[in-house]
Motif scaffolding. Structure first.
Motif, PDB file in Angstrom:
ATOM      1  N   MET A  89      -7.979   3.908  -0.192  1.00 29.15           N
ATOM      2  CA  MET A  89      -8.449   5.310  -0.171  1.00 29.15           C
ATOM      3  C   MET A  89      -8.363   5.911   1.225  1.00 29.15           C
ATOM      4  O   MET A  89      -8.234   7.123   1.373  1.00 29.15           O
ATOM      5  CB  MET A  89      -9.885   5.395  -0.685  1.00 29.15           C
ATOM      6  N   ARG A  90      -8.404   5.092   2.238  1.00 31.11           N
ATOM      7  CA  ARG A  90      -8.271   5.594   3.611  1.00 31.11           C
ATOM      8  C   ARG A  90      -6.792   5.816   3.959  1.00 31.11           C
ATOM      9  O   ARG A  90      -6.450   6.723   4.715  1.00 31.11           O
ATOM     10  CB  ARG A  90      -8.908   4.592   4.584  1.00 31.11           C
ATOM     11  N   LEU A  91      -5.923   4.972   3.431  1.00 26.59           N
ATOM     12  CA  LEU A  91      -4.494   5.077   3.719  1.00 26.59           C
ATOM     13  C   LEU A  91      -3.839   6.263   3.026  1.00 26.59           C
ATOM     14  O   LEU A  91      -2.950   6.902   3.574  1.00 26.59           O
ATOM     15  CB  LEU A  91      -3.774   3.792   3.301  1.00 26.59           C
ATOM     16  N   ASP A  92      -4.260   6.542   1.797  1.00 19.17           N
ATOM     17  CA  ASP A  92      -3.685   7.648   1.050  1.00 19.17           C
ATOM     18  C   ASP A  92      -4.783   8.339   0.237  1.00 19.17           C
ATOM     19  O   ASP A  92      -4.833   8.227  -0.985  1.00 19.17           O
ATOM     20  CB  ASP A  92      -2.571   7.143   0.119  1.00 19.17           C
ATOM     21  N   PRO A  93      -5.657   9.052   0.940  1.00 18.95           N
ATOM     22  CA  PRO A  93      -6.787   9.688   0.243  1.00 18.95           C
ATOM     23  C   PRO A  93      -6.316  10.827  -0.660  1.00 18.95           C
ATOM     24  O   PRO A  93      -5.343  11.508  -0.354  1.00 18.95           O
ATOM     25  CB  PRO A  93      -7.664  10.214   1.375  1.00 18.95           C
ATOM     26  N   PRO A  94      -7.032  11.028  -1.757  1.00 20.78           N
ATOM     27  CA  PRO A  94      -6.677  12.179  -2.601  1.00 20.78           C
ATOM     28  C   PRO A  94      -7.064  13.477  -1.892  1.00 20.78           C
ATOM     29  O   PRO A  94      -7.986  13.507  -1.093  1.00 20.78           O
ATOM     30  CB  PRO A  94      -7.525  11.958  -3.860  1.00 20.78           C
ATOM     31  N   ASP A  95      -6.361  14.511  -2.181  1.00 18.34           N
ATOM     32  CA  ASP A  95      -6.692  15.807  -1.565  1.00 18.34           C
ATOM     33  C   ASP A  95      -7.827  16.475  -2.274  1.00 18.34           C
ATOM     34  O   ASP A  95      -8.210  16.246  -3.327  1.00 18.34           O
ATOM     35  CB  ASP A  95      -5.461  16.724  -1.565  1.00 18.34           C
ATOM     36  N   ALA A 154       0.843  -1.194   0.000  1.00 20.03           N
ATOM     37  CA  ALA A 154       0.000   0.000   0.000  1.00 20.03           C
ATOM     38  C   ALA A 154       0.879   1.245   0.000  1.00 20.03           C
ATOM     39  O   ALA A 154       2.091   1.175   0.181  1.00 20.03           O
ATOM     40  CB  ALA A 154      -0.905   0.014   1.225  1.00 20.03           C
ATOM     41  N   ARG A 155       0.215   2.360  -0.183  1.00 18.63           N
ATOM     42  CA  ARG A 155       0.844   3.681  -0.073  1.00 18.63           C
ATOM     43  C   ARG A 155       0.169   4.382   1.095  1.00 18.63           C
ATOM     44  O   ARG A 155      -1.065   4.382   1.198  1.00 18.63           O
ATOM     45  CB  ARG A 155       0.619   4.429  -1.382  1.00 18.63           C
ATOM     46  N   VAL A 156       0.974   4.975   1.964  1.00 12.61           N
ATOM     47  CA  VAL A 156       0.470   5.649   3.165  1.00 12.61           C
ATOM     48  C   VAL A 156       0.761   7.141   3.038  1.00 12.61           C
ATOM     49  O   VAL A 156       1.915   7.542   2.884  1.00 12.61           O
ATOM     50  CB  VAL A 156       1.113   5.075   4.443  1.00 12.61           C
ATOM     51  N   GLY A 157      -0.300   7.941   3.105  1.00 10.05           N
ATOM     52  CA  GLY A 157      -0.162   9.386   3.048  1.00 10.05           C
ATOM     53  C   GLY A 157      -0.100   9.984   4.450  1.00 10.05           C
ATOM     54  O   GLY A 157      -0.537   9.362   5.426  1.00 10.05           O
ATOM     55  N   ARG A 197      -2.464   9.675   7.413  1.00 16.24           N
ATOM     56  CA  ARG A 197      -3.835  10.137   7.152  1.00 16.24           C
ATOM     57  C   ARG A 197      -4.871   9.184   7.738  1.00 16.24           C
ATOM     58  O   ARG A 197      -5.921   9.621   8.196  1.00 16.24           O
ATOM     59  CB  ARG A 197      -4.061  10.308   5.642  1.00 16.24           C
ATOM     60  N   TYR A 198      -4.597   7.890   7.742  1.00 16.41           N
ATOM     61  CA  TYR A 198      -5.575   6.949   8.296  1.00 16.41           C
ATOM     62  C   TYR A 198      -5.773   7.158   9.786  1.00 16.41           C
ATOM     63  O   TYR A 198      -6.823   6.811  10.332  1.00 16.41           O
ATOM     64  CB  TYR A 198      -5.212   5.494   7.981  1.00 16.41           C
ATOM     65  N   LEU A 199      -4.797   7.750  10.459  1.00 14.35           N
ATOM     66  CA  LEU A 199      -4.948   8.062  11.886  1.00 14.35           C
ATOM     67  C   LEU A 199      -5.624   9.407  12.103  1.00 14.35           C
ATOM     68  O   LEU A 199      -6.465   9.542  12.981  1.00 14.35           O
ATOM     69  CB  LEU A 199      -3.580   8.088  12.580  1.00 14.35           C
ATOM     70  N   GLY A 200      -5.240  10.406  11.337  1.00 21.30           N
ATOM     71  CA  GLY A 200      -5.705  11.765  11.594  1.00 21.30           C
ATOM     72  C   GLY A 200      -7.047  12.135  10.995  1.00 21.30           C
ATOM     73  O   GLY A 200      -7.806  12.911  11.587  1.00 21.30           O
ATOM     74  N   ASP A 201      -7.371  11.595   9.829  1.00 20.86           N
ATOM     75  CA  ASP A 201      -8.626  11.961   9.165  1.00 20.86           C
ATOM     76  C   ASP A 201      -9.832  11.347   9.889  1.00 20.86           C
ATOM     77  O   ASP A 201      -9.754  10.240  10.402  1.00 20.86           O
ATOM     78  CB  ASP A 201      -8.624  11.478   7.708  1.00 20.86           C
ATOM     79  N   GLY A 202     -10.913  12.105   9.914  1.00 21.19           N
ATOM     80  CA  GLY A 202     -12.166  11.586  10.466  1.00 21.19           C
ATOM     81  C   GLY A 202     -12.223  11.478  11.975  1.00 21.19           C
ATOM     82  O   GLY A 202     -13.068  10.794  12.519  1.00 21.19           O
ATOM     83  N   PHE A 247      -5.529  -4.413   2.544  1.00 26.47           N
ATOM     84  CA  PHE A 247      -4.884  -3.138   2.227  1.00 26.47           C
ATOM     85  C   PHE A 247      -5.402  -2.561   0.919  1.00 26.47           C
ATOM     86  O   PHE A 247      -5.500  -1.346   0.773  1.00 26.47           O
ATOM     87  CB  PHE A 247      -3.362  -3.269   2.240  1.00 26.47           C
ATOM     88  N   ALA A 248      -5.737  -3.409  -0.032  1.00 24.66           N
ATOM     89  CA  ALA A 248      -6.336  -2.906  -1.276  1.00 24.66           C
ATOM     90  C   ALA A 248      -7.684  -2.248  -0.980  1.00 24.66           C
ATOM     91  O   ALA A 248      -7.997  -1.187  -1.522  1.00 24.66           O
ATOM     92  CB  ALA A 248      -6.502  -4.039  -2.288  1.00 24.66           C
ATOM     93  N   ALA A 249      -8.467  -2.861  -0.099  1.00 25.29           N
ATOM     94  CA  ALA A 249      -9.770  -2.296   0.261  1.00 25.29           C
ATOM     95  C   ALA A 249      -9.623  -0.981   1.029  1.00 25.29           C
ATOM     96  O   ALA A 249     -10.498  -0.119   0.977  1.00 25.29           O
ATOM     97  CB  ALA A 249     -10.576  -3.305   1.082  1.00 25.29           C
ATOM     98  N   ALA A 250      -8.520  -0.816   1.748  1.00 26.39           N
ATOM     99  CA  ALA A 250      -8.302   0.376   2.566  1.00 26.39           C
ATOM    100  C   ALA A 250      -7.488   1.444   1.861  1.00 26.39           C
ATOM    101  O   ALA A 250      -7.143   2.465   2.475  1.00 26.39           O
ATOM    102  CB  ALA A 250      -7.615  -0.022   3.873  1.00 26.39           C
TER     103      ALA A 250
END
Length: 177
Positions: free
Chosen positions: A171-177, A39-42, A119-124, A166-169
């Motif tokens: 967009m949560r791991l590296d959401p577009p801005d 995955a990619r993590v933003g 981002r998966y920790l901070g968003d939402g 991780f494929a399912a996640a």
């Protein structure tokens, strides 16, 4: 199937059998390890609304003077996103140093300072994501397994489940801005 999960900030040595499988935010360089990018993590910079009410929005162009930062322990400060964050907050004062990402998240939520989080920790979570200029560098999440056991049924099942999860996640791991 018996599995044991260890969460540790240090890199376990798969070639010395300290673990069967590991996930990390850096490529594997150990001999005998087969690695796969999962995955990619933003990352982003966050603060609580309460903190911003008390301290104002940071001036990242000036190094965030008058601000407090939530920073990782020494071994995590060399990560690309933390070096990026340090360059934008060089005039801020450390509010807290901690060795766990969950502790950093709790400190930021409690209004102890601004910090750089995945981002998966901070968003939402009710935090404010701050614009600190160009976004922090994203990082690849790597799966590694010792080559001798990668074809065993339990390892193949785990690898498949991780890849699917991780494929399912993504967009949560590296959401577009």
């Amino acid at each position: 199937i018996e599995l044991e999960l260890l969460a540790d900030s240090r890199d376990l040595d798969l070639s010395r059998r300290e673990a069967d499988v590991a996930l990390r935010l850096a490529p594997y360089t150990q001999p005998g390890v087969v690695a796969r990018r999962l995955a990619r993590v933003g990352f982003g910079v966050y603060a609580s609304a309460d903190y911003l009410d008390r301290h104002g929005r940071p001036d990242f162009a000036a190094g965030a003077p008058g601000q407090y930062t939530v920073l990782p322990s020494d071994e995590l400060r060399q990560a690309p996103e933390m070096q990026w964050f340090a360059a934008r907050t060089h005039a801020a004062r450390p509010g807290l140093r901690c060795n766990r990402r969950q502790a950093a998240l709790a400190a930021i939520e409690a209004g102890m300072g601004i910090g750089c989080l995945a981002r998966y920790l901070g968003d939402g979570r009710g935090l404010v994501r701050l614009d600190a200029g160009p976004p922090p560098p994203a990082r690849a999440l790597w799966y590694g397994v010792h080559e001798d056991i990668r074809h065993t049924a339990r390892i193949r099942a785990l690898a498949a489940a991780l890849a699917e999860g991780f494929a399912a996640a993504a967009m949560r791991l590296d959401p577009p801005d």
